[in-house]
Design a protein around this motif. Structure first.
Motif, PDB file in Angstrom:
ATOM      1  N   UNK A 174       0.810  -1.220   0.000  1.00 21.50           N
ATOM      2  CA  UNK A 174       0.000   0.000   0.000  1.00 21.50           C
ATOM      3  C   UNK A 174       0.847   1.275   0.000  1.00 21.50           C
ATOM      4  N   UNK A 175       2.116   1.107  -0.319  1.00 18.10           N
ATOM      5  CA  UNK A 175       3.051   2.251  -0.349  1.00 18.10           C
ATOM      6  C   UNK A 175       3.031   3.010   0.978  1.00 18.10           C
ATOM      7  N   UNK A 176       3.205   2.260   2.045  1.00 16.37           N
ATOM      8  CA  UNK A 176       3.142   2.847   3.395  1.00 16.37           C
ATOM      9  C   UNK A 176       4.496   2.833   4.104  1.00 16.37           C
ATOM     10  N   UNK A 177       5.545   2.521   3.395  1.00 18.69           N
ATOM     11  CA  UNK A 177       6.868   2.473   4.021  1.00 18.69           C
ATOM     12  C   UNK A 177       7.283   3.865   4.474  1.00 18.69           C
ATOM     13  N   UNK A 178       7.762   3.964   5.715  1.00 20.17           N
ATOM     14  CA  UNK A 178       8.137   5.254   6.293  1.00 20.17           C
ATOM     15  C   UNK A 178       9.638   5.422   6.482  1.00 20.17           C
ATOM     16  N   UNK A 179      10.349   4.299   6.587  1.00 18.87           N
ATOM     17  CA  UNK A 179      11.763   4.383   6.988  1.00 18.87           C
ATOM     18  C   UNK A 179      12.664   3.743   5.933  1.00 18.87           C
ATOM     19  N   UNK A 180      13.905   4.213   5.885  1.00 20.31           N
ATOM     20  CA  UNK A 180      14.886   3.519   5.052  1.00 20.31           C
ATOM     21  C   UNK A 180      15.066   2.098   5.571  1.00 20.31           C
ATOM     22  N   UNK A 181      15.023   1.952   6.912  1.00 22.57           N
ATOM     23  CA  UNK A 181      15.085   0.645   7.551  1.00 22.57           C
ATOM     24  C   UNK A 181      14.247   0.688   8.817  1.00 22.57           C
ATOM     25  N   UNK A 182      13.298  -0.228   8.931  1.00 25.58           N
ATOM     26  CA  UNK A 182      12.471  -0.275  10.127  1.00 25.58           C
ATOM     27  C   UNK A 182      13.300  -0.623  11.355  1.00 25.58           C
ATOM     28  N   UNK A 183      14.328  -1.463  11.151  1.00 22.45           N
ATOM     29  CA  UNK A 183      15.149  -1.889  12.268  1.00 22.45           C
ATOM     30  C   UNK A 183      16.122  -0.805  12.729  1.00 22.45           C
ATOM     31  N   UNK A 184      16.536   0.067  11.829  1.00 26.86           N
ATOM     32  CA  UNK A 184      17.518   1.104  12.186  1.00 26.86           C
ATOM     33  C   UNK A 184      16.790   2.418  12.471  1.00 26.86           C
ATOM     34  N   UNK A 186      13.658   3.216  11.892  1.00 27.48           N
ATOM     35  CA  UNK A 186      12.322   3.031  12.446  1.00 27.48           C
ATOM     36  C   UNK A 186      12.351   2.869  13.955  1.00 27.48           C
ATOM     37  N   UNK A 187      13.217   1.985  14.450  1.00 25.62           N
ATOM     38  CA  UNK A 187      13.320   1.784  15.896  1.00 25.62           C
ATOM     39  C   UNK A 187      13.779   3.054  16.608  1.00 25.62           C
ATOM     40  N   UNK A 188      14.761   3.741  16.001  1.00 23.98           N
ATOM     41  CA  UNK A 188      15.277   4.957  16.622  1.00 23.98           C
ATOM     42  C   UNK A 188      14.196   6.036  16.693  1.00 23.98           C
ATOM     43  N   UNK A 189      13.440   6.173  15.606  1.00 19.68           N
ATOM     44  CA  UNK A 189      12.429   7.216  15.555  1.00 19.68           C
ATOM     45  C   UNK A 189      11.259   6.893  16.482  1.00 19.68           C
ATOM     46  N   UNK A 191      11.482   5.251  19.248  1.00 19.79           N
ATOM     47  CA  UNK A 191      11.963   5.524  20.599  1.00 19.79           C
ATOM     48  C   UNK A 191      11.995   7.022  20.864  1.00 19.79           C
ATOM     49  N   UNK A 192      12.431   7.800  19.867  1.00 21.87           N
ATOM     50  CA  UNK A 192      12.489   9.255  20.032  1.00 21.87           C
ATOM     51  C   UNK A 192      11.103   9.840  20.242  1.00 21.87           C
ATOM     52  N   UNK A 193      10.132   9.369  19.456  1.00 22.44           N
ATOM     53  CA  UNK A 193       8.777   9.894  19.568  1.00 22.44           C
ATOM     54  C   UNK A 193       8.130   9.489  20.898  1.00 22.44           C
ATOM     55  N   UNK A 194       8.424   8.273  21.349  1.00 18.02           N
ATOM     56  CA  UNK A 194       7.881   7.826  22.635  1.00 18.02           C
ATOM     57  C   UNK A 194       8.439   8.667  23.781  1.00 18.02           C
ATOM     58  N   UNK A 195       9.738   8.954  23.696  1.00 14.94           N
ATOM     59  CA  UNK A 195      10.346   9.787  24.738  1.00 14.94           C
ATOM     60  C   UNK A 195       9.753  11.195  24.714  1.00 14.94           C
ATOM     61  N   UNK A 196       9.571  11.760  23.502  1.00 15.12           N
ATOM     62  CA  UNK A 196       9.001  13.106  23.392  1.00 15.12           C
ATOM     63  C   UNK A 196       7.582  13.142  23.944  1.00 15.12           C
ATOM     64  N   UNK A 197       6.835  12.050  23.711  1.00 14.75           N
ATOM     65  CA  UNK A 197       5.464  11.989  24.224  1.00 14.75           C
ATOM     66  C   UNK A 197       5.456  11.927  25.744  1.00 14.75           C
ATOM     67  N   UNK A 198       6.369  11.122  26.319  1.00 13.96           N
ATOM     68  CA  UNK A 198       6.446  11.036  27.775  1.00 13.96           C
ATOM     69  C   UNK A 198       6.872  12.369  28.376  1.00 13.96           C
ATOM     70  N   UNK A 199       7.799  13.017  27.714  1.00 11.96           N
ATOM     71  CA  UNK A 199       8.290  14.306  28.226  1.00 11.96           C
ATOM     72  C   UNK A 199       7.195  15.359  28.207  1.00 11.96           C
ATOM     73  N   UNK A 200       6.386  15.331  27.143  1.00 14.64           N
ATOM     74  CA  UNK A 200       5.285  16.287  27.051  1.00 14.64           C
ATOM     75  C   UNK A 200       4.248  16.022  28.132  1.00 14.64           C
ATOM     76  N   UNK A 201       4.005  14.726  28.407  1.00 14.33           N
ATOM     77  CA  UNK A 201       3.006  14.370  29.413  1.00 14.33           C
ATOM     78  C   UNK A 201       3.491  14.645  30.826  1.00 14.33           C
TER      79      UNK A 201
END
Length: 213
Positions: A174-184, A186-189, A191-201
């Motif tokens: 469905x042309x939904x790929x977001x990352x050059x690599x989900x493992x590299x 994707x995982x980093x992003x 984690x970054x977004x989860x941390x930003x969400x926790x920090x905001x909360x």
């Protein structure tokens, strides 16, 4: 892409030679991009890892580069300029815009016709002579023309991880790929977004986590 440039130089997530070459600038859209082909020898090493030319041709060109370093530097500059053109073209494809193909067309005129192929185990490689220091550009250029004249042109994607900017052909159903690599990336992003969400909360809790580290 990896934070380690030596590792990043061995990562091929683009799916096509020209896109993997476009990705030889690590952290391309960040404030501190890292060059993965800083000299002609590094460029040849990349060609060897990506298997764009026979080993014998790479060895012959490495010898010629030692004999004529000025010509090797000029060939590398031309390769870097082609890489910039690929970025521009991919950006236009992503925005569904037209792009100026004058430089690519000029390079196509300057390049020889595509040569025959040779087989090396399970690889098929162009039968190049190893006599012209510009030869490493040609498989990249031919790959680019293949992308632009196929359905690949409508499937170009760009990694959504902050600072990455690596390109790829999105072959997901469905042309939904977001990352050059989900493992590299994707995982980093994630984690970054989860941390930003926790920090905001809970800003205080995030600050305490950093202090404990």
């Amino acid at each position: 892409m990896s934070r380690d440039t030596s590792r990043a130089a061995t990562q091929f997530f683009g799916g096509r030679v020209c896109l993997d070459f476009a990705n030889t600038l690590d952290w391309r859209t960040s404030a501190d991009p890292q060059e993965l082909i800083p000299n002609y020898v590094a460029f040849l090493a990349w060609c060897g890892r990506r298997a764009t030319m026979p080993v014998a041709v790479i060895e012959a060109l490495a010898l010629r580069a030692r004999i004529d370093p000025a010509a090797a530097t000029s060939a590398l500059a031309e390769a870097v300029a082609l890489r910039s053109e690929i970025w521009t073209i991919c950006g236009a494809l992503l925005r569904h815009e037209q792009t100026d193909l004058a430089t690519v067309n000029w390079l196509l005129v300057e390049a020889p016709p595509q040569p025959g192929l040779i087989q090396r185990e399970d690889l098929y490689l162009y039968r190049l002579a190893g006599q012209n220091l510009r030869e490493p550009l040609w498989p990249i250029l031919w790959s680019l023309t293949a992308v632009l004249t196929s359905v690949d042109a409508g499937r170009i994607g760009c990694c959504q991880a902050e600072g990455c900017g690596w390109f790829y052909v999105d072959e997901s159903p469905n042309r939904t790929r977001l990352w050059c690599s989900s493992e590299v990336c994707g995982n980093r992003e994630r984690a970054r977004r989860a941390y930003a969400k926790r920090r905001k909360a809970n800003p205080l809790a995030a600050t305490n986590v950093r202090r404990r580290r």
